[in-house]
Write an enzyme that holds these catalytic residues in place. Structure first.
Site: not given
Ligand code: UDP
Length: 354
Positions: A13, A36, A59, A126, A128, A151, A155, A200, A233, A299
């Site tokens: 970003i 990263n 850093d 976020s 989150t 994490y 935030k 991820n 999302r 989670g």
């Molecule tokens: N997701 C998935 N497979 C993956 C990665 C993510 O199904 O390999 C799903 C995850 O369960 C969530 C959505 O995609 O419902 C967005 O996940 P991401 O990790 O991108 O963002 P966040 O969880 O932070 O919203």
């Protein structure tokens, strides 16, 4: 025009925000420890804007190093603070690393602001912080739920630190941007998301699977209480998100009353499911994304999307890009990465045969 310190400016970003700041004529100083991200991002930025940004490999946890940086780059007007660790799973395994990186960095910057006469602060937060909300969409008044991970907790705590600090310092002001799910890449494909190792997040996993770098995408659960059973999302185009920082900065620089903290949701206002994203990606890019359904990811929240009307009204900011164009930009970027890899291999082969 302002002189702006962008911490984490070689990140996903951050780099897109640097481009939008430069396009508006702001002078940018990037501080990043490249933990990263990759230094080559600076070339990508220059290809788009014609300006190679000032860069310091520091850093933000290093108070003395940051102090010296402010001495060297005098008269910084504002800070946009992205630099932070952001992997939820890793934060569960290494909580102290997350508290140290994310909180000490923030405290250092807030402490250094009055020392160097910096008055404005924009912070990457976020959605989150809302956890799984009881009512959708979420507004900025939606109650904050207990964090689901270290994490997420960093935030929440960071937001509190910013409130307390600004309330105690009459000359500061700040804006907290709560991002939803940033996706896509710059339309030029000179910059984009560069996950190190196995991604991820959903989008880089999709693009790498479509490219054949991963055998299949695992969809984490199809038994949620949503229309198609997968999680929902609010996916926001990364360039739109970058532009939100530019308007937030403008507001802070023009605002007369100091000692103010404002919070804005930065999302599209529309929720999309994992399956909708996969199918739209396949359709607009004419490519297959092999996928299989597996169990829920620990989670994960079931569904969340933003009410971004506050940002629409006060910042005059609105998500502009369609999800279709955003998913096209993500694929264009993955293809650009493939070309870069092939070029590098060619150069290495030539070098070894000489
Ligand atoms: N997701 C998935 N497979 C993956 C990665 C993510 O199904 O390999 C799903 C995850 O369960 C969530 C959505 O995609 O419902 C967005 O996940 P991401 O990790 O991108 O963002 P966040 O969880 O932070 O919203």
């Amino acid at each position: 025009m302002a002189k702006v310190l962008v911490t984490g400016g070689t990140g996903y970003i951050g780099s897109h925000t640097v481009v939008e700041l430069q396009k508006k004529g702001h002078e940018v100083v990037i501080v990043d420890n490249l933990s990263n991200s990759n230094i080559d991002v600076l070339n990508g930025i220059e290809k788009i804007t014609g300006v190679y940004p000032l860069f310091e490999n520091i850093d933000c946890v290093d108070y003395v190093g940051m102090d010296r940086m402010f001495e060297k780059h005098r008269d910084i007007d504002a800070i946009i603070h992205f630099a932070a660790s952001k992997a939820v799973g890793e934060s569960v395994e290494k909580p102290l690393m997350y508290y140290r990186n994310n909180l000490v960095s923030l405290i250092n910057l807030l402490q250094l602001m009055p020392v160097h006469g910096v008055k404005s602060f924009v912070f990457s937060s976020s959605c989150t912080v809302y956890g799984q909300p009881d009512v959708l969409p979420v507004t900025e008044k939606t109650p904050i739920k207990p964090a689901m991970s270290p994490y997420g907790n960093t935030k929440q705590i960071s937001e509190e630190i910013i409130y307390d600090t600004i309330h105690a310092n009459p000359s500061y002001n700040g804006i907290i941007l709560r991002y939803f799910n940033p996706i896509g890449a710059h339309p030029s494909a000179h910059i984009g998301e560069l996950p190190i190792g196995t991604p991820n997040n959903l989008l880089p996993y999709i693009t790498q699977t479509a490219m054949g770098l991963r055998s299949e995408l695992k969809v984490f659960g199809d038994d949620y209480d949503t229309p198609d059973g997968s999680c929902i999302r609010d996916y926001i185009n990364v360039v739109d998100l970058a532009k939100a920082h530019v308007v937030a900065l403008k507001r802070l620089l023009n605002i007369k009353s100091k000692q103010q903290v404002e919070v804005y949701n930065i999302g599209t206002g529309k929720g999309l499911s994992v399956f909708e994203i996969i199918h739209t990606f396949e359709k607009v890019n004419n490519v297959k994304v092999p996928h299989t359904i597996v169990g829920r990811r620990e989670g994960d929240i079931e569904q969340i999307w933003a009410d971004a009307s506050r940002a629409n009204e006060i910042l005059k900011w609105k998500a502009a890009e369609s999800v279709e164009d955003t998913l096209k930009s993500a694929w264009k970027w993955e293809k650009a990465l493939k070309k870069q890899r092939q070029q590098k291999e060619k150069e290495e082969n030539e070098a070894s045969s000489n």
